[in-house]
Design an enzyme around this catalytic site. Structure first.
Site, PDB file in Angstrom:
ATOM      1  N   TYR A   1       6.246  50.567  20.321  1.00 56.32           N
ATOM      2  CA  TYR A   1       5.853  49.182  20.070  1.00 56.32           C
ATOM      3  C   TYR A   1       6.986  48.359  19.461  1.00 56.32           C
ATOM      4  O   TYR A   1       7.095  47.158  19.684  1.00 56.32           O
ATOM      5  CB  TYR A   1       4.669  49.134  19.098  1.00 56.32           C
ATOM      6  CG  TYR A   1       3.318  49.347  19.723  1.00 56.32           C
ATOM      7  CD1 TYR A   1       2.848  48.509  20.733  1.00 56.32           C
ATOM      8  CD2 TYR A   1       2.481  50.370  19.293  1.00 56.32           C
ATOM      9  CE1 TYR A   1       1.595  48.687  21.294  1.00 56.32           C
ATOM     10  CE2 TYR A   1       1.224  50.561  19.843  1.00 56.32           C
ATOM     11  CZ  TYR A   1       0.788  49.724  20.844  1.00 56.32           C
ATOM     12  OH  TYR A   1      -0.448  49.902  21.392  1.00 56.32           O
TER      13      TYR A   1
ATOM     14  N   SER B   1       3.996  52.103  28.995  1.00 57.45           N
ATOM     15  CA  SER B   1       3.923  51.361  27.741  1.00 57.45           C
ATOM     16  C   SER B   1       3.044  52.102  26.747  1.00 57.45           C
ATOM     17  O   SER B   1       2.205  52.930  27.135  1.00 57.45           O
ATOM     18  CB  SER B   1       3.346  49.967  27.974  1.00 57.45           C
ATOM     19  OG  SER B   1       1.958  50.039  28.278  1.00 57.45           O
ATOM     20  N   ASP B   2       3.229  51.826  25.463  1.00 53.44           N
ATOM     21  CA  ASP B   2       2.237  52.245  24.484  1.00 53.44           C
ATOM     22  C   ASP B   2       0.971  51.437  24.761  1.00 53.44           C
ATOM     23  O   ASP B   2       0.997  50.413  25.446  1.00 53.44           O
ATOM     24  CB  ASP B   2       2.750  52.020  23.061  1.00 53.44           C
ATOM     25  CG  ASP B   2       2.087  52.948  22.058  1.00 53.44           C
ATOM     26  OD1 ASP B   2       0.982  53.438  22.345  1.00 53.44           O
ATOM     27  OD2 ASP B   2       2.659  53.161  20.975  1.00 53.44           O
ATOM     28  N   PHE B   3      -0.148  51.891  24.203  1.00 54.00           N
ATOM     29  CA  PHE B   3      -1.439  51.341  24.606  1.00 54.00           C
ATOM     30  C   PHE B   3      -1.692  49.965  23.994  1.00 54.00           C
ATOM     31  O   PHE B   3      -1.486  49.766  22.800  1.00 54.00           O
ATOM     32  CB  PHE B   3      -2.553  52.297  24.198  1.00 54.00           C
ATOM     33  CG  PHE B   3      -2.740  53.429  25.167  1.00 54.00           C
ATOM     34  CD1 PHE B   3      -4.000  53.943  25.411  1.00 54.00           C
ATOM     35  CD2 PHE B   3      -1.664  53.953  25.849  1.00 54.00           C
ATOM     36  CE1 PHE B   3      -4.177  54.974  26.312  1.00 54.00           C
ATOM     37  CE2 PHE B   3      -1.837  54.990  26.748  1.00 54.00           C
ATOM     38  CZ  PHE B   3      -3.091  55.501  26.988  1.00 54.00           C
TER      39      PHE B   3
END
Length: 375
Positions: free
Chosen positions: A150, A181-183
């Site tokens: 992030y 991507s991160d969530f």
């Protein structure tokens, strides 16, 4: 092509699906220094994930621990790049017998509360010598995916960062897998992120769904960049499908006796004895079971199901052996005095009436965990 698509499950202390085996957290497993044991754990995790329909395990967390108060400290192995690389690689090799493996969070994600805002400034030598070598080790062990962090690094968000995702990952390390991507809003620029090397937005359609089709038509998004991302996603799945057994394990492997015994062995190996004082001319440990009739167990965590964080790493085993129950069973005692430890005088008085006092202290998910859950 008959590919099921990316079917993600999280970790790292087991499969975050159904009622799976809950292994000790990674920072405990790191204390074993046992890569063979970690590979066995990875193999068990892979079997349970595949049996439940997953094909990608996102639980290879190797962020370098800078401070014990970091909310994800229990998800990583420690603070040394060599150690992180060895343990993360072992987990990856075991998992890959059944699932694709994803290493996270790339890169310099060693903070919690500020991870959505912080810009980490790092010199090139520190970046490559301290914060990245363990990621490279795990990739060379076969990880098919990398999860971007992030935070921002040197002025660019990790999910939009061509230096990290293309220059280092692809051009320098020759990584052939895909980057996710991160969530939830793990990147900031949907078009630029594709060009930077972010292939997959997780966990569902967010910014890209409403932006990329029009950008492709207008020419803002190069077709070659979109095709490169698609090829990497498909190629990784094809490589995985060609290396794992065609038939998934039966569901009865989930939380099976063998896996639970493995979890117990890992827990025992993770214990670190700091001091063993002589009492009456002999070491206190191991306890003389024959002479013990009554034990005082002090501390609220003794009676808690304290398995780790409640966030993305939460595993729900079919049942939990609490510390106080395990002690009672091991010693065969009917008399176990329990105290939450909130009144020191009471706890001391109780301890004086018993043969042995065991004090249970530590963190819970309220003390260390994903900050978004406690804000």
């Amino acid at each position: 092509l008959g590919l099921p698509g990316v079917r993600f499950t999280d970790g790292p202390r087991g499969i975050v699906m159904g009622n799976s085996t809950c292994f000790p957290v990674s920072v405990a497993r790191g204390a074993t220094w046992d890569t063979d044991l970690e590979r066995d754990i990875g193999r068990a995790i892979g079997r349970e994930g595949r049996a439940q329909g997953a094909n990608l395990f996102g639980g290879v967390c190797v962020n370098l621990l800078r401070h014990p108060a970091w909310g994800r400290s229990q998800e990583t192995y420690g603070e040394d790049p060599v150690h992180l690389g060895a343990m993360g690689s072992a987990l990856t090799r075991g998992v890959r017998e059944h699932l694709m493996a994803c290493v996270k969070h790339f890169a310099l994600n060693s903070m919690e509360n500020a991870r959505f805002q912080v810009d980490v400034h790092v010199a090139d030598d520190d970046l490559h010598e301290v914060y990245l070598p363990h990621f490279r080790d795990v990739i060379e062990a076969g990880a098919e995916a990398v999860m971007a962090a992030y935070n921002s690094v040197n002025g660019q968000w990790c999910g939009d960062n061509p230096t990290l995702l293309t220059d280092i990952l692809r051009d320098e390390w020759h990584f052939e897998g895909f980057v996710m991507s991160d969530f939830l809003f793990g990147h900031r620029e949907p078009v630029e992120s594709v060009a930077a090397g972010l292939d997959l937005e997780m966990p569902f359609v967010q910014q890209r769904g409403g932006t990329l089709p029009e950008a492709l038509v207008s020419g803002e998004l190069k077709r070659s960049d979109a095709l490169a991302a698609a090829r990497r996603l498909v190629a990784a799945q094809l490589r995985w499908a060609s290396t794992v057994p065609h038939e998934a394990p039966d569901l009865d492997v989930v939380a099976c006796d063998d896996h639970r015994r493995l979890a117990r062995r890992a827990a025992a190996r993770s214990m670190v004895l700091l001091k063993n004082t002589d009492i009456g001319g002999r070491p206190l440990l191991p306890l003389d079971v024959a002479s013990i009739r009554r034990i005082a167990v002090i501390g609220a965590l003794a009676s808690a199901d304290n398995l780790g964080d409640g966030g993305s790493s939460a595993v729900q085993p079919p049942d939990v052996v609490r510390i106080i129950d395990g002690l009672g069973s091991s010693f065969g005692l009917d008399v176990m005095e329990a105290h939450a430890g909130d009144d020191l005088d009471e706890a001391v008085a109780m301890a004086r009436t018993t043969d042995v006092a065991i004090v249970v202290v530590g963190y819970s998910a309220a003390d260390e965990g994903e900050a978004v859950l406690t804000m």
